[in-house]
Design a protein around this motif. Structure first.
Motif, short mmCIF file in Angstrom:
data_model
loop_
_atom_site.label_atom_id
_atom_site.label_comp_id
_atom_site.label_asym_id
_atom_site.label_seq_id
_atom_site.Cartn_x
_atom_site.Cartn_y
_atom_site.Cartn_z
N UNK A 36 -39.39 -7.42 -7.00
CA UNK A 36 -38.91 -8.45 -6.08
C UNK A 36 -37.87 -9.32 -6.78
N UNK A 37 -36.67 -9.36 -6.20
CA UNK A 37 -35.56 -10.07 -6.84
C UNK A 37 -35.79 -11.56 -6.98
N UNK A 38 -35.49 -12.08 -8.15
CA UNK A 38 -35.63 -13.52 -8.40
C UNK A 38 -34.59 -14.32 -7.61
N UNK A 39 -34.92 -15.57 -7.37
CA UNK A 39 -33.98 -16.50 -6.73
C UNK A 39 -33.40 -17.40 -7.81
N UNK A 40 -32.07 -17.41 -7.93
CA UNK A 40 -31.42 -18.19 -8.98
C UNK A 40 -30.36 -19.10 -8.35
N UNK A 41 -29.88 -20.01 -9.16
CA UNK A 41 -28.81 -20.88 -8.71
C UNK A 41 -27.47 -20.22 -9.00
N UNK A 42 -26.52 -20.38 -8.10
CA UNK A 42 -25.18 -19.83 -8.30
C UNK A 42 -24.61 -20.33 -9.63
N UNK A 43 -24.22 -19.41 -10.54
CA UNK A 43 -23.72 -19.82 -11.86
C UNK A 43 -22.54 -20.79 -11.80
N UNK A 44 -21.68 -20.63 -10.79
CA UNK A 44 -20.53 -21.52 -10.68
C UNK A 44 -20.98 -22.94 -10.38
N UNK A 75 -37.81 -27.52 -16.57
CA UNK A 75 -39.25 -27.34 -16.70
C UNK A 75 -39.88 -27.05 -15.34
N UNK A 76 -39.40 -27.75 -14.33
CA UNK A 76 -39.93 -27.54 -12.99
C UNK A 76 -39.65 -26.13 -12.50
N UNK A 77 -38.47 -25.60 -12.81
CA UNK A 77 -38.10 -24.27 -12.34
C UNK A 77 -38.97 -23.18 -12.94
N UNK A 78 -39.51 -23.44 -14.13
CA UNK A 78 -40.36 -22.45 -14.77
C UNK A 78 -41.67 -22.25 -14.01
N UNK A 79 -42.14 -23.29 -13.36
CA UNK A 79 -43.42 -23.24 -12.66
C UNK A 79 -43.25 -23.26 -11.15
N UNK A 80 -42.02 -23.14 -10.73
CA UNK A 80 -41.75 -23.23 -9.30
C UNK A 80 -42.23 -21.98 -8.59
N UNK A 95 -35.88 -18.64 3.13
CA UNK A 95 -35.02 -19.79 3.38
C UNK A 95 -34.52 -20.29 2.04
N UNK A 96 -33.21 -20.13 1.78
CA UNK A 96 -32.63 -20.53 0.51
C UNK A 96 -31.95 -21.88 0.63
N UNK A 97 -32.14 -22.66 -0.40
CA UNK A 97 -31.45 -23.94 -0.45
C UNK A 97 -29.98 -23.71 -0.79
N UNK A 98 -29.11 -24.64 -0.45
CA UNK A 98 -27.68 -24.47 -0.75
C UNK A 98 -27.46 -24.21 -2.23
N UNK A 99 -26.63 -23.20 -2.51
CA UNK A 99 -26.30 -22.88 -3.89
C UNK A 99 -27.27 -21.91 -4.55
N UNK A 100 -28.34 -21.49 -3.82
CA UNK A 100 -29.32 -20.57 -4.37
C UNK A 100 -29.02 -19.15 -3.91
N UNK A 101 -29.30 -18.18 -4.77
CA UNK A 101 -29.03 -16.77 -4.48
C UNK A 101 -30.25 -15.94 -4.83
N UNK A 102 -30.63 -15.05 -3.93
CA UNK A 102 -31.71 -14.11 -4.24
C UNK A 102 -31.12 -12.82 -4.79
#
Length: 368
Positions: free
Chosen positions: A285-293, A306-311, A322-329
């Motif tokens: 299952x693909x991780x959801x990350x923030x757009x590098x730019x 720290x929060x993202x590690x346990x999110x 539902x992705x928040x703005x700037x997030x990419x799956x």
């Protein structure tokens, strides 16, 4: 003197066309394979095909034959014939004509299974997916012999009510944990914990039985379920005719990761169109990350990191991400194949057939 007659039984012809999906043959596939005890149909297909699950296309089985496939036995010879330019699988089966007075020794005629049945045997009849509170109406143990607390094999038990005609052999269960769809957080069913077997000695209200097998400790208030009819043990791997997408929700055997011949449960069942023999692709299952730019514009604080590690996984609405703005799956990456061998209404048990990486809980499964 024996006279050997070789009977050629052509099962099917595999033809290739522009509009049809091509069934890819393996590199350096053998001309023939002699079936031996211990072979599986998946393994035999894998000697000729890159994707063994495409077997029905090669053997040209229709839907009725998928439910009741041809049997192959040790001693049969499977041959791939390409002499006509269109690959054909043929089965060579030797028959023997005996002279008068010759005594024929019986030959073992146990058909080759599709998958190793010894691996899935405990899950064919014992583990049980039930509706919430379904066990509440099942017969329950009200007492043990001599007021025993822990009930073991050989112990007489007493049940609140079992009527004559309800059957003599029963499984003992206890409600287990909920099986939850990770995409919707909906409870798909309850996985009952199999404890052992019991045999009725007296019907009535109350009834009595002897415990014949105990896998776990059995106590009063545990429930009895009829052993029921035999389940399907003849499988032909084939892809679903519709798009099915779900997740692995449990891995069995006391391990955190699954590999070939591991048993898993998935979040789809007969209500979703799944049936015994269906093959699904397993993907990480693909991780959801923030757009590098966007990440360059604002370096996250230590607290944010720290929060993202346990999110937990991103929020979903009706199963849709539902992705928040700037997030990419990131895309799912295929890591294996599984075959469904037992189907309930909304959950199924499956056997991992292939794995290029360890299979994890929550990995996605979909029509290959």
């Amino acid at each position: 003197m024996f006279r050997h007659i070789i009977t050629l039984l052509m099962f099917c012809c595999l033809s290739f066309s522009i509009n049809a999906q091509e069934v890819a043959l393996k590199n350096n596939y053998p001309d023939r394979h002699v079936v031996v005890k211990g072979d599986t149909l998946w393994g035999i297909s894998g000697k000729f095909l890159k994707d063994p699950w495409q077997w029905p296309k090669v053997w040209k089985l229709n839907r009725a034959q998928i439910k009741n496939p041809h049997l192959i036995y040790p001693g049969d010879v499977v041959v791939l014939d390409t002499s006509s330019g269109s690959p054909q699988l043929r089965l060579l089966r030797e028959t023997v004509t005996l002279q008068p007075g010759v005594v024929e020794e019986p030959l073992e005629r146990t058909a080759v299974p599709t998958i190793p049945l010894n691996v899935i045997a405990p899950f064919l009849s014992q583990p049980l997916i039930i509706e919430k509170d379904q066990l509440a109406g099942s017969p329950r143990i009200i007492s043990g012999q001599d007021n025993r607390v822990v009930l073991s094999p050989g112990t007489r038990i007493y049940i609140n009510k079992i009527e004559e005609g309800d059957g003599i052999n029963w499984f003992v269960y206890r409600p287990g944990g909920n099986l939850v769809d990770p995409d919707t957080n909906e409870v798909l069913g309850v996985e009952a914990l199999y404890l052992g077997d019991a045999k009725i000695t007296k019907y009535g209200e109350p009834a009595s039985a002897d415990i014949t097998k105990a896998k776990e400790e059995i106590f009063t208030k545990d429930r009895l379920v009829p052993t029921g009819d035999s389940v399907e043990t003849s499988f032909v791997p084939h892809a679903p005719e519709t798009e099915i997408s779900g997740r692995i929700i449990n891995i069995y055997g006391g391990v955190a990761e699954a590999g070939p011949e591991s048993i898993v449960s998935i979040s789809r069942g007969s209500a979703d169109g799944l049936e015994v023999g269906h093959v699904l692709a397993i993907s990480r299952y693909g991780r959801v990350i923030k757009d590098p730019e966007l990440a360059k514009e604002k370096e996250p604080s230590f607290t944010s990191k720290l929060k993202s590690l346990f999110e937990k996984e991103p929020k979903k609405t009706n199963g849709e991400l539902v992705l928040e703005p700037g997030m990419i799956k990131l895309p799912d990456e295929r890591v294996g194949l599984l075959m469904v061998f037992r189907v309930f209404d909304r959950v199924s048990y499956a056997l991992v057939m292939q794995a290029t990486q360890p299979i994890n809980k929550l990995d996605s499964v979909k029509t290959p």
